[in-house]
Design a protein around this motif. Structure first.
Motif, short mmCIF file in Angstrom:
data_model
loop_
_atom_site.label_atom_id
_atom_site.label_comp_id
_atom_site.label_asym_id
_atom_site.label_seq_id
_atom_site.Cartn_x
_atom_site.Cartn_y
_atom_site.Cartn_z
N GLY A 81 -4.84 -7.64 -1.36
CA GLY A 81 -5.64 -6.35 -0.96
C GLY A 81 -5.12 -5.35 -1.58
N LEU A 82 -5.95 -4.37 -1.89
CA LEU A 82 -5.61 -2.89 -2.66
C LEU A 82 -5.98 -1.84 -1.66
CD1 LEU A 82 -7.09 -3.71 -6.03
CD2 LEU A 82 -4.63 -4.13 -5.50
N ILE A 83 -5.07 -0.89 -1.42
CA ILE A 83 -5.25 0.17 -0.74
C ILE A 83 -5.36 1.40 -1.80
CG2 ILE A 83 -4.42 2.20 0.83
CD1 ILE A 83 -2.94 -0.35 2.21
N ARG A 84 -6.54 2.11 -1.93
CA ARG A 84 -6.61 3.19 -2.89
C ARG A 84 -6.95 4.59 -2.06
NH1 ARG A 84 -10.48 -0.43 -6.59
NH2 ARG A 84 -8.92 -1.42 -7.77
N ARG A 144 -11.62 -5.74 11.38
CA ARG A 144 -12.29 -4.62 12.36
C ARG A 144 -11.13 -3.23 12.44
NH1 ARG A 144 -15.65 -7.81 16.40
NH2 ARG A 144 -17.76 -7.95 15.26
N GLU A 145 -9.96 -3.85 12.83
CA GLU A 145 -8.93 -3.14 13.05
C GLU A 145 -8.58 -2.19 11.76
OE1 GLU A 145 -5.31 -4.39 14.81
OE2 GLU A 145 -6.42 -5.95 16.13
N LEU A 146 -8.60 -2.89 10.49
CA LEU A 146 -8.20 -2.46 9.33
C LEU A 146 -9.40 -1.19 9.06
CD1 LEU A 146 -6.79 -2.00 6.82
CD2 LEU A 146 -8.24 -3.83 5.80
N ALA A 147 -10.59 -1.51 9.36
CA ALA A 147 -11.67 -0.48 9.16
C ALA A 147 -11.40 0.66 9.88
CB ALA A 147 -12.94 -1.18 9.52
N LYS A 148 -11.10 0.44 11.34
CA LYS A 148 -10.93 1.60 12.22
C LYS A 148 -9.98 2.52 11.83
CE LYS A 148 -10.13 2.13 17.17
NZ LYS A 148 -9.93 1.56 18.39
N ALA A 149 -8.85 1.84 11.27
CA ALA A 149 -7.44 2.67 10.91
C ALA A 149 -7.77 3.46 9.75
CB ALA A 149 -6.46 1.91 10.77
N ILE A 150 -8.75 2.86 8.79
CA ILE A 150 -9.07 3.61 7.54
C ILE A 150 -9.92 4.63 7.92
CG2 ILE A 150 -10.64 3.46 5.46
CD1 ILE A 150 -9.19 0.68 4.98
N ARG A 151 -11.15 4.38 8.81
CA ARG A 151 -11.88 5.42 9.22
C ARG A 151 -11.29 6.71 9.87
NH1 ARG A 151 -15.70 2.04 10.35
NH2 ARG A 151 -14.79 1.58 12.54
N ALA A 152 -10.21 6.37 10.63
CA ALA A 152 -9.44 7.38 11.28
C ALA A 152 -8.70 8.24 10.32
CB ALA A 152 -8.32 6.61 12.36
#
Length: 103
Positions: free
Chosen positions: A65-68, A33-41
């Motif tokens: 994990g991959l960040i794209r 959830r924290e990761l999703a929140k950071a990506i959304r921001a």
């Protein structure tokens, strides 16, 4: 600032999440959830440009994990961390050491 020892845990203290499988799962959900929140921001603030967005994925071969950063219109990957070269190198090293997945 002085940091002292932690007080001893009492018999009524809650169980640490790592010693409780359900607690560990809840901790993992919290991290996602924290990761999703950071990506959304990042995406809401167009940090990487108005035509780009940050995505997170799991590499099927390595389980990592991959960040794209992806073009919103074409879905073309602009940048990826770790790069494809690093993923290939990790897979080759894993194969040489007798492991099938890097986890």
């Amino acid at each position: 600032m002085t940091i002292g020892p932690l007080p001893a845990a009492s018999a009524t203290a809650p169980v640490e999440p790592r010693s409780n499988p359900q607690g560990a799962a809840q901790e993992q959900v919290g991290k996602v959830r924290e990761l999703a929140k950071a990506i959304r921001a990042l995406n809401e603030n167009a940090v990487y440009g108005p035509g780009s967005e940050v995505t997170f994925a799991i590499d099927r071969d390595t389980g990592r994990g991959l960040i794209r950063i992806v073009d919103k219109v074409t879905n073309e990957v602009i940048t990826q961390i770790p790069t494809e070269d690093i993923i290939r190198m990790a897979a080759e090293l894993s194969e040489l050491s007798g492991h099938t997945r890097l986890a």
